[in-house]
Design an enzyme around this catalytic site. Structure first.
Site, short mmCIF file in Angstrom:
data_model
loop_
_atom_site.label_atom_id
_atom_site.label_comp_id
_atom_site.label_asym_id
_atom_site.label_seq_id
_atom_site.Cartn_x
_atom_site.Cartn_y
_atom_site.Cartn_z
N TRP A 1 11.43 -5.94 3.15
CA TRP A 1 12.08 -5.85 4.46
C TRP A 1 11.65 -4.55 5.14
O TRP A 1 11.66 -3.48 4.52
CB TRP A 1 13.60 -5.87 4.27
CG TRP A 1 14.40 -5.96 5.53
CD1 TRP A 1 14.01 -6.50 6.72
CD2 TRP A 1 15.75 -5.50 5.74
NE1 TRP A 1 15.02 -6.42 7.66
CE2 TRP A 1 16.11 -5.80 7.08
CE3 TRP A 1 16.69 -4.88 4.91
CZ2 TRP A 1 17.36 -5.49 7.61
CZ3 TRP A 1 17.93 -4.58 5.45
CH2 TRP A 1 18.27 -4.88 6.78
N ASP B 1 9.36 -9.91 -2.81
CA ASP B 1 10.39 -10.59 -2.03
C ASP B 1 10.12 -10.44 -0.55
O ASP B 1 10.12 -9.32 -0.02
CB ASP B 1 11.77 -10.01 -2.39
CG ASP B 1 12.90 -10.72 -1.65
OD1 ASP B 1 13.42 -11.70 -2.21
OD2 ASP B 1 13.25 -10.29 -0.54
N TYR C 1 11.33 -11.59 8.05
CA TYR C 1 10.71 -10.27 7.93
C TYR C 1 9.43 -10.16 8.76
O TYR C 1 8.97 -9.05 9.05
CB TYR C 1 10.38 -9.93 6.48
CG TYR C 1 11.57 -9.83 5.55
CD1 TYR C 1 12.88 -9.88 6.01
CD2 TYR C 1 11.37 -9.69 4.18
CE1 TYR C 1 13.96 -9.80 5.15
CE2 TYR C 1 12.44 -9.60 3.31
CZ TYR C 1 13.73 -9.66 3.80
OH TYR C 1 14.79 -9.59 2.92
N LYS D 1 12.32 -16.80 2.13
CA LYS D 1 13.65 -17.28 2.54
C LYS D 1 13.55 -18.09 3.82
O LYS D 1 12.87 -17.68 4.77
CB LYS D 1 14.59 -16.08 2.77
CG LYS D 1 14.64 -15.10 1.61
CD LYS D 1 15.48 -13.90 1.96
CE LYS D 1 15.32 -12.80 0.93
NZ LYS D 1 13.98 -12.14 1.00
N ASN E 1 23.37 -14.34 0.34
CA ASN E 1 24.55 -13.95 1.13
C ASN E 1 25.64 -15.02 1.12
O ASN E 1 26.47 -15.06 2.02
CB ASN E 1 24.14 -13.62 2.58
CG ASN E 1 23.19 -12.45 2.66
OD1 ASN E 1 23.52 -11.34 2.24
ND2 ASN E 1 21.98 -12.69 3.17
N GLN F 1 21.06 -14.26 -3.82
CA GLN F 1 20.64 -12.89 -3.50
C GLN F 1 21.68 -12.28 -2.57
O GLN F 1 21.91 -12.78 -1.48
CB GLN F 1 19.26 -12.89 -2.84
CG GLN F 1 18.72 -11.49 -2.61
CD GLN F 1 17.34 -11.48 -1.99
OE1 GLN F 1 17.12 -10.83 -0.95
NE2 GLN F 1 16.38 -12.17 -2.61
N SER G 1 19.06 -4.13 -1.40
CA SER G 1 19.53 -2.81 -0.95
C SER G 1 20.28 -2.07 -2.05
O SER G 1 21.42 -1.63 -1.86
CB SER G 1 20.42 -2.95 0.29
OG SER G 1 19.68 -3.40 1.39
N PRO G 2 19.66 -1.89 -3.22
CA PRO G 2 20.37 -1.21 -4.32
C PRO G 2 20.72 0.24 -4.01
O PRO G 2 21.59 0.81 -4.67
CB PRO G 2 19.36 -1.29 -5.49
CG PRO G 2 18.03 -1.50 -4.84
CD PRO G 2 18.30 -2.31 -3.62
N GLY H 1 21.77 1.03 -0.91
CA GLY H 1 22.59 0.98 0.29
C GLY H 1 21.83 1.42 1.53
O GLY H 1 22.38 2.07 2.42
N LYS I 1 13.26 -1.57 -1.99
CA LYS I 1 12.22 -1.70 -0.97
C LYS I 1 11.54 -0.37 -0.73
O LYS I 1 12.19 0.66 -0.54
CB LYS I 1 12.84 -2.19 0.33
CG LYS I 1 11.85 -2.30 1.48
CD LYS I 1 12.53 -2.28 2.83
CE LYS I 1 12.99 -0.91 3.25
NZ LYS I 1 11.87 0.02 3.52
N ASN J 1 10.98 4.25 -8.87
CA ASN J 1 12.01 3.21 -8.83
C ASN J 1 11.97 2.33 -10.08
O ASN J 1 13.01 1.80 -10.50
CB ASN J 1 11.82 2.32 -7.60
CG ASN J 1 12.24 2.99 -6.31
OD1 ASN J 1 12.87 4.04 -6.32
ND2 ASN J 1 11.90 2.39 -5.18
#
Length: 287
Positions: free
Chosen positions: A22, A45, A50, A75, A150, A171, A198-199, A201, A240, A250
């Protein structure tokens, strides 16, 4: 971390560490994928929304390793709420990616983005139609696994209780200070693998003093602590970045957060402000 796999309900193996794309521009995505493959990433992903499927596909095709060694997720756009539009969009994603198949295709949201946080309409009938399109693509071999994103419990039940092929993945937004533990537990009990996007945030939780202190205790960055937290919740994690150095750090998360510290992290005060990113529906904003 790159050799850690999870198994979907249909037996497909999915790498637990993925690279989220993203906000990586289409003309930058191919190089990001190639760099990530060099580092060891095998799961990428993307999404129709996107606008970078072409670039991600180019990166996969030019990464220098066999296609079957790479796991690609895309997606169906949240606005595609009919069988016809969803089916056509899957074919378009295959065309843009330049791939013979997509490893995982998921419904991006139970509601169109313009209605998220603004409407009680959960689009139950429409999401079943989109699921029919995904199921047909799955049966045709266009996609190797299908899932949702979501989706809350009521949204899951709408599909799960009716569908011939059950959702294999959900997801969702999941990070320290915003961990939907009940939803994770519900999914896992139904053999639905949870993916955590978004681990960190979207960067906002990196500033929280208690996380900074805990990361220092482990000799890590806050990002590494947050990623490891999601891993220990039993999720596939999707940090991301287009920065190769961040890709490396990461993924350098082969440590264990103690049970006591995990409980502390689960109970960190719920985040109230995602900063500039708060405009996005996934962070509580409205379009």
């Amino acid at each position: 971390m790159f050799d850690k796999m999870m198994t979907l309900s249909n037996g497909v193996q999915i790498p637990q560490m993925a690279l989220g794309t993203w906000f990586i521009a289409d003309d930058k995505a191919a190089e990001a994928v190639r760099e990530a493959v060099k580092i060891g990433y095998r799961h990428f992903d993307t999404a129709q929304a996107y606008g970078n499927e072409r670039g991600v596909g180019e990166g996969v095709r030019t990464a220098g390793i066999p296609r079957e060694e790479i796991f690609v997720t895309s997606k169906v756009a949240a606005e595609n709420k009919s069988y016809e539009s969803a089916a056509a969009s899957i074919d378009k994603s295959l065309e843009k990616l330049g791939l013979d198949y997509i490893d995982l295709m998921i419904i991006h949201s139970p509601q169109p983005w313009k209605e998220v946080n603004q409407s009680d309409n959960r689009y139950f009938a429409e999401n079943r139609e989109v699921w029919r399109a995904l199921t047909d693509a799955y049966k045709a071999g266009k996609v190797k696994a299908i899932g949702i994103s979501n989706f809350l419990q009521e949204d899951i039940d709408n599909i799960y209780d009716w569908a011939e092929v059950k959702p294999m993945v959900n997801q969702i937004l999941c990070h320290v200070s915003n961990s939907p533990l009940d939803l994770i537990d519900y999914c896992q009990k139904k053999d639905i693998v949870v993916e955590a996007y978004s681990p960190m945030g979207h960067g906002e939780i990196m500033k929280q003093p208690e996380l900074v202190e805990m990361a220092k205790k482990y000799g890590l960055t806050v990002a590494q602590l947050c990623i490891r937290y999601d891993i220990q919740l039993g999720t596939v994690v999707l940090p991301k970045t287009a920065n190769p150095e961040h890709m490396k750090t990461n993924a350098d998360v082969d440590f264990v957060i103690s049970d006591e510290d995990m409980e502390t992290l689960k109970n960190v005060k719920v985040i109230k402000d995602y900063g500039d990113s708060g405009v996005f529906p996934v962070y509580g904003g409205k379009i």
